[in-house]
Design a protein around this motif. Structure first.
Motif, mmCIF file in Angstrom:
data_model
loop_
_atom_site.group_PDB
_atom_site.id
_atom_site.type_symbol
_atom_site.label_atom_id
_atom_site.label_comp_id
_atom_site.label_asym_id
_atom_site.label_seq_id
_atom_site.Cartn_x
_atom_site.Cartn_y
_atom_site.Cartn_z
ATOM 1 N N SER A 1 0.845 -1.196 0.000
ATOM 2 C CA SER A 1 0.000 0.000 0.000
ATOM 3 C C SER A 1 0.878 1.242 0.000
ATOM 4 N N TRP A 2 0.287 2.361 -0.395
ATOM 5 C CA TRP A 2 1.060 3.610 -0.452
ATOM 6 C C TRP A 2 1.529 4.038 0.924
ATOM 7 N N SER A 3 0.659 3.852 1.928
ATOM 8 C CA SER A 3 1.082 4.302 3.262
ATOM 9 C C SER A 3 2.237 3.447 3.774
ATOM 10 N N SER A 4 2.198 2.149 3.488
ATOM 11 C CA SER A 4 3.316 1.351 3.984
ATOM 12 C C SER A 4 4.585 1.648 3.196
ATOM 13 N N ARG B 1 5.404 4.591 1.958
ATOM 14 C CA ARG B 1 5.893 5.850 2.528
ATOM 15 C C ARG B 1 6.620 5.581 3.861
ATOM 16 N N ASP B 2 6.037 4.698 4.676
ATOM 17 C CA ASP B 2 6.661 4.419 5.978
ATOM 18 C C ASP B 2 7.943 3.609 5.820
ATOM 19 N N MET B 3 7.950 2.668 4.861
ATOM 20 C CA MET B 3 9.188 1.919 4.593
ATOM 21 C C MET B 3 10.305 2.887 4.235
ATOM 22 N N PHE C 1 11.328 5.147 7.400
ATOM 23 C CA PHE C 1 12.093 4.473 8.443
ATOM 24 C C PHE C 1 13.282 3.696 7.897
ATOM 25 N N ARG D 1 13.615 1.359 5.573
ATOM 26 C CA ARG D 1 13.529 -0.030 5.100
ATOM 27 C C ARG D 1 13.847 -0.079 3.599
ATOM 28 N N GLY E 1 -0.521 13.180 7.439
ATOM 29 C CA GLY E 1 -0.134 11.776 7.402
ATOM 30 C C GLY E 1 1.367 11.617 7.511
ATOM 31 N N GLY E 2 1.796 10.393 7.729
ATOM 32 C CA GLY E 2 3.227 10.139 7.758
ATOM 33 C C GLY E 2 3.840 10.356 9.121
ATOM 34 N N ALA E 3 5.139 10.068 9.182
ATOM 35 C CA ALA E 3 5.825 10.023 10.469
ATOM 36 C C ALA E 3 6.670 11.260 10.718
ATOM 37 N N GLY E 4 6.428 12.319 9.959
ATOM 38 C CA GLY E 4 7.182 13.536 10.188
ATOM 39 C C GLY E 4 8.593 13.489 9.650
#
Lengths: 196, 391
Positions: B42-45, B47-49, B52, B54, B73-76
């Motif tokens: 997914s797009w959110s995962s 973006r998070d990969m 962080f 990955r 959205g997102g982790a800043g």
């Protein structure tokens, strides 16, 4: 959204068995109000109605993107319902992603209140991951066994040798080429398929 | 040169081609890098990969780094768009029931007139129209809002925009959860292929030069790994140039169709690559110029003005300060890094980093390093021109 009462947690998981396992590990970790969400149609609206402090969802779930709607408040100037987990930099989010779980935590919640939830979820998802890897490994081994058996059968027929000798031929070819027996067997089966 | 492996995330879409072909056709190897391609769910995962660490780089929706910079959205973690991977490539489709209604009203499915198609769509929906998009921060959502609000629909109130992951779009329309969708190829064509919907309009009919996907990296990574970043930008730029050759297309479709990449028949992937779209289960064909652009008209150049347009659209919907949003948005499209990476190659890049958006209705020569650069048409369907205000 309460500050002193029990944390409320929504677990988004379509697989009932997995959902119950996650719920159990959270119950072992503390007193929480837990909602299981198994139907993912209209997921964002469901979560909005439940208004939980924390949402846990499998990282592999494509429905996760639906939750991103919650980052945009329903109306301009309204506070978003949930934000992505902690910007506190304690490495919890990273560990969660590695374990395969994403956690959405409402903005402003203290990290120490969320930590036990995430620790429990991370441990549980690591277990799921191990199970998944083991299952894939078993499947692969079975597939390879089948291919090797077919290749052995072909060799036995083509060269008129016994099973042990056929296997020895495969193993020797593999050693000579620096390949795995399964790969040599696969090549033989593919080539035979092409030749008809 | 010692080969360095970069992990790169992608979503199974036709426009992930520059990354996949950079690896498969050896453009990465020429730069001494190998791309370890990881398909994300997914797009959110994705973006998070990326956020962080990955993955080192990712195929990403052009509004996503902008949204992250605006705190949506997102982790800043700050993300940078260092190249545009593709321009255009989306389609708008409708359910069979809605298609029938549109035809009954006399709409011809001409597949080029956004005003006619939009007016017909608005007229045909008695209730609030439910439209699926792949992600809340996407060119799909921006095009829909721009299109329907310009035609007088009050957005977002008169519209129910729902998030549906691209590979599930056909299922959602079949299940009756949505009436229409805007999605990247091949997932619109798959809805036609499965007999569950018809295509109404290509995205390019709304904005003829919409930056669709970008090559995104963490902003701090871009600073510390400048050499690797340059190699990655050059490899994907060459892959884009190769993809733009008509002769490359059948091989590209074959490679993309592999199960590890898209797992969709090559014949269906071919449609967006050639612009020969099949719009209905009856097999009606429409030829779409610039259906999906990887190279020509400096397509890979991340214009600061494109980012500003996205930033102002997002700010208006989220109730953020528009000028602050415009500044934050511009900083995410790194025309400086793109230019630096391609210096010394045959790439002809524009002299400016910002332009009027929507002012060109034909090909136009512009100031560039070699003086031979033509920009393609970039008109909005309603003729509006967006003037970036940044000083």
């Amino acid at each position: 959204m309460s500050s002193s009462a029990q944390l409320s947690i929504a677990i988004v998981e379509t697989d009932r068995e997995r959902a119950l396992l996650i719920e159990q590990s959270l119950r072992d970790a503390g007193e929480f109000t837990i909602h299981l969400v198994s139907d993912i149609t209209g997921l964002a609206r469901r979560i909005q109605a439940l208004n939980p402090d924390v949402v846990l969802i499998d990282l592999e779930s494509p429905s996760r993107d639906t939750l991103e709607e919650l980052a945009l408040a329903s109306g301009p100037m309204e506070r978003p319902v949930a934000m992505f987990v902690d910007r506190s930099g304690d490495g919890l989010t990273d560990a969660a992603i590695e374990a395969g779980v994403s956690a959405y935590v409402v903005d402003g919640l203290k990290p120490q209140r969320v930590k036990p939830v995430l620790d429990a979820a991370i441990a549980r998802f690591r277990m799921f991951q191990r199970m998944r890897t083991e299952l894939a490994e078993t499947k692969r081994a079975l597939e390879e066994r089948k291919v090797i058996d077919r290749a052995k059968g072909m060799l036995m027929k083509a060269r008129g040798v016994g099973e042990d000798e056929a296997y020895a031929l495969l193993r020797k070819a593999a050693m000579d080429q620096g390949k795995r027996v399964a790969d040599v067997a696969q090549a033989l089966v593919t080539a035979a398929g092409l030749l008809g | 040169m010692k080969t360095t492996t970069l992990s790169v995330g992608f979503i199974p879409l036709t426009d992930s081609a520059p990354l996949i072909l950079a690896q498969e056709m050896g453009y990465a190897a020429e730069e001494g890098i190998a791309l370890d391609l990881k398909r994300a769910p997914s797009w959110s995962s994705l973006r998070d990969m990326l956020s962080f660490g990955r993955v080192d780089a990712a195929h990403m929706l052009s509004p996503l780094p902008v949204a992250a910079a605006l705190g949506l959205g997102g982790a800043g973690v700050a993300l940078s768009a260092v190249s545009v991977l593709s321009v255009n490539g989306n389609v708008i489709g409708v359910s069979n029931a809605l298609a029938e209604k549109l035809r009954a009203q006399g709409h011809d499915f001409g597949f080029e007139d956004a005003r006619a198609a939009g007016a017909a769509l608005i007229a045909a929906s008695d209730e609030t129209l439910r439209i699926g998009v792949p992600f809340p921060f996407s060119m799909h959502a921006e095009l829909l809002y721009y299109w329907l609000s310009a035609l007088g629909l009050s957005v977002p109130d008169a519209l129910q925009v729902r998030t549906v992951p691209p590979p599930l779009m056909a299922d959602a329309i079949e299940a009756g959860e949505i009436d229409a969708f805007c999605v990247g190829e091949p997932w619109g064509s798959m809805a036609v292929e499965n007999g569950v919907g018809a295509l109404l309009l290509p995205g390019t009919a709304i904005w003829s030069f919409a930056p669709e996907k970008v090559l995104a990296v963490r902003s701090d990574w871009a600073e510390t790994e400048q050499s690797l970043l340059g190699r990655l930008i050059r490899a994907t730029w060459r892959a884009g140039r190769w993809l733009a050759e008509p002769d490359s297309r059948s091989l590209a479709s074959e490679i993309l169709s592999r199960p590890d990449y898209l797992g969709v028949p090559a014949e269906v992937l071919d449609r967006a690559l050639t612009g020969r779209m099949v719009i209905s289960a009856q097999g009606e064909e429409r030829q779409v110029p610039r259906m999906l652009e990887f190279h020509s008209g400096a397509a890979t150049f991340p214009w600061r003005s494109q980012a500003e347009w996205i930033g102002r659209q997002l700010a208006a919907r989220a109730g953020l300060d528009p000028d602050a949003a415009a500044r934050a948005a511009r900083a995410t499209f790194r025309s400086d890094l793109h230019r630096a990476a391609l210096a010394g190659t045959s790439a002809d890049l524009p002299g400016a980093s910002s332009k009027l958006e929507g002012s060109l209705s034909t090909r136009m020569p512009v100031a560039s390093e070699s003086g031979k650069l033509f920009l393609g048409p970039d008109r909005f369907f309603d003729g509006r021109i967006f003037e970036p205000r940044e000083t």
